[in-house]
Design a protein around this motif. Structure first.
Motif: not given
Lengths: 355, 326
Positions: B85, B300, B304
């Protein structure tokens, strides 16, 4: 509304006839009647659109599949080869894979799903926490006393969250976590019991078992939610009567509650079956996309939805109608299963109301 | 059935008769003579109760077992996606194979635009259909047909929404586009919004509706000024749930919006008629690539996406709590 000054009192029939212009109540003006007329038509139109949408979906996919149907006919349904280069298409392995993975997932999903529904509807959680609180003597405390109820709700929401995780994320997890995790165990089972048809191949990567595992997690919340509703709507007097006759808790559950709620639970299972049949991403990522007709849990296979997901983006103009044909088959299977499930649930609801 | 029970019943009846016709002395000496209290006592060693207790334990373990995957997924997402991140993820474009770094800013934007588009299409249709359903009299044929269609649509395979949008829009407009993706998603959102709106509006107390009509309001005024404002929390819950579901859908976007490595613009202006990236399709595409950087980006992006979906879900649930408090 704010323009109405003060309150208007109606004291007698003579006052009623006066109708001052700023009166809070008055009959609708002709403009308002026209607006009302059009708004009602609009609502009905939008509602009809939903029914129309289903018809449109069937017609659109069906019409696009006609050329392929003319060319390949019924043999498409039992052919075993899928070869765009030679233009030989058959989807028997995909139909088999769809039904096989969905039924297996349904087996595990309903076992765990109904267990979770019983756990939630019986209030095991709040009961256990209440006992713990009682040990500390705070079971009626303003904060602690609400804890059992709150944790029960939290648990229900957590199980619903299982359904909120996108299927592509489950696919990613299955690919990088589940498959490496179950591979040694699967290969050991294959080496020991390889002669048994369920374990006749080794797990070399994606395959039916990881796909079924992830699929059963994805349909579990549907089964749990609907079964819980069905169990909760069983009239309490039935439970009380069973307890009064001296039945234990599980004699009550197995002998009274589950049979009474069976219609609702069955409806939920059928709907979950529909979900499993149409689930795409987790299967496209985990089932291995191999055109094989197999019983082995560890072998790669394919499903109708996964075939569509994998072949559509790079299909040529000649292959598109064939894929539309496959989509039509999937549509037919899922529509029949879903309509059946919706009907069963409707019957169960009307029967529960009648009681 | 009766024949099966007869021996037992006869036995009980004879015991009962013996108990009732005891001499008075006997009754005075031992009022509960002949009753085997030990047999009535609750004991976990008795097979019936042991079986019951055992099943309780099994059900508890199975319920906890069902929750293991949820936590396993969340932990893996935080562990594998969390490391990666950074702010670059949200502003940069996806990397080419073997390229390092990169992000998925265009995919986040694409998901937001397509879900927004689908929401714009479905909310008016869905809510007004809900108004119609809630107001329709009991035996209305259109209403039951709509309700049934909506229920069938909830279980409609998402890939088929994509197939439909491909046939109806991609082939007609001649290319993959954000519009086609948005329409495919709207088919999946519609039933949720219809059914939740209907139940939210049906829950508005009848006296409020009657008061409004009694004041001379038309059905339209009643709907806009009384029913919809009162049912708003419930309707918003449904919309949020539908948005959360649509945001995570991949299958309908695979061959309607396709994917793109670039921002959604041509010549500096927003262009909705071109292939569009989305988080879900990015996860699918990158998870199958043999490059470490892409796989990490997929994790990632999954983090999200799940955070987005869970937040939307939580907002929806907070609305439904408001409804309950009313």
């Amino acid at each position: 509304m704010a323009t109405v000054p003060g309150t208007t009192r109606i004291d007698g029939p003579d006052k009623v006839q006066a109708w001052p212009a700023d009166q809070i109540w008055h009959p609708p003006s002709s403009t308002q009647k026209w607006v009302d007329f059009f708004f009602r038509r609009l609502c009905i139109g939008f509602a009809a659109l939903t029914v129309f949408l289903i018809i449109l979906l069937v017609v659109e996919i069906g019409a696009k599949a006609v050329p392929a149907f003319r060319e390949h006919g019924i043999s498409f349904l039992y052919g075993r080869t899928w070869d765009p280069n030679r233009e030989i298409y058959g989807i028997l392995p995909e139909i088999w894979g769809t039904l096989y993975t969905s039924l297996l997932a349904l087996l595990f999903g309903s076992l765990f799903g109904v267990a979770a529904a019983v756990f939630l509807s019986e209030g095991y959680m709040s009961e256990g926490i209440f006992k713990i609180l009682k040990m500390f003597g705070v079971q009626f405390h303003p904060f602690w006393g609400k804890l059992p109820e709150r944790l029960e709700l939290l648990l229900k929401n957590l199980i619903e969250l299982l359904a909120a995780v996108p299927s592509v994320v489950y696919g990613l997890w299955g690919l990088f976590v589940v498959i490496p995790l179950i591979r040694p165990a699967a290969n050991w089972i294959h080496s020991q019991f390889g002669s048994f048809p369920l374990f006749s191949t080794d797990l070399s990567g994606p395959g039916i078992l990881p796909a079924v595992f992830v699929l059963s997690i994805m349909i579990l919340p549907t089964i749990t939610a609907i079964s819980r509703d069905a169990l909760i709507s069983v009239p309490p007097k039935l439970r009380m009567a069973a307890y009064g006759l001296g039945a234990t808790r599980w004699e009550t559950i197995l002998g009274v509650l589950l049979p009474t709620a069976s219609r609702g639970i069955f409806g939920g299972v059928v709907l979950a079956f529909g979900r499993a049949l149409g689930e795409t991403m987790a299967l496209a990522m985990l089932v291995g996309n191999a055109n094989r007709l197999t019983l082995s849990l560890f072998s790669p296979a394919n499903t109708l939805a996964a075939l569509l997901a994998n072949s559509f983006p790079e299909a040529g103009a000649r292959e598109i109608p064939v894929l539309m044909y496959a989509a039509l088959v999937l549509l037919a299977i899922t529509l029949v299963v879903n309509m059946f499930g919706a009907l069963v649930l409707e019957r169960a609801a009307s029967k529960a109301e009648a009681k | 059935m009766n024949d099966e029970n007869r021996p037992l019943r006869e036995r009980i009846e004879s015991e009962e008769a013996a108990f009732l016709h005891r001499s008075e002395d006997e009754a005075a000496r031992d009022p509960f003579g002949g009753v085997d209290f030990a047999a009535l006592e609750h004991s976990i060693y008795r097979p019936r109760t042991a079986f019951s207790g055992l099943l309780s334990v099994v059900v508890t373990l199975m319920t906890l077992g069902a929750l293991v995957p949820l936590f396993a997924v969340l932990i893996m997402l935080i562990w594998r996606g969390g490391r990666k991140l950074s702010t670059a993820l949200f502003t940069e474009l996806p990397p080419a194979p073997l390229e390092q770094g990169g992000g998925f800013g265009n995919a986040i934007l694409g998901t937001l635009i397509m879900v927004g588009l689908a929401t714009l299409i479905t909310v008016p249709i869905g809510v007004l259909t809900g108004v119609f359903l809630a107001q329709a009299p009991g035996g209305n044929k259109l209403a039951s047909a709509v309700r049934f269609s909506a229920k069938v649509l909830t279980g409609f395979p998402s890939i088929l929404a994509g197939v439909f949008a491909y046939g109806a829009i991609v082939l007609a407009t001649g290319g993959y586009s954000a519009i086609a993706g948005g329409i495919a998603l709207s088919i999946l959102m519609l039933p949720t919004i219809i059914l939740t709106s209907e139940s939210a509006i049906a829950m508005v107390p009848a006296k409020m509706k009657e008061a409004s009509i009694g004041l001379g309001a038309t059905g339209t005024q009643t709907a806009w000024m009384v029913l919809l404002p009162t049912a708003m929390p419930g309707i918003l819950t449904g919309v949020m749930l539908a948005v959360a579901r649509a945001a995570g859908e991949t299958a309908p976007l695979l061959f309607t919006a396709l994917f793109s490595n670039y921002w959604l613009s041509s010549g500096g202006r927003l262009n909705l008629m071109q292939p569009t990236a989305s988080l879900a399709v990015l996860i699918y595409n990158f998870s199958g690539m043999p490059f470490k950087n892409q796989v990490e980006l997929a994790w990632a992006a999954a983090l999200v996406l799940v955070v987005l979906v869970l937040i939307t879900n939580l907002i929806g649930q907070s609305f439904s709590r408001q409804q309950v408090q009313q």
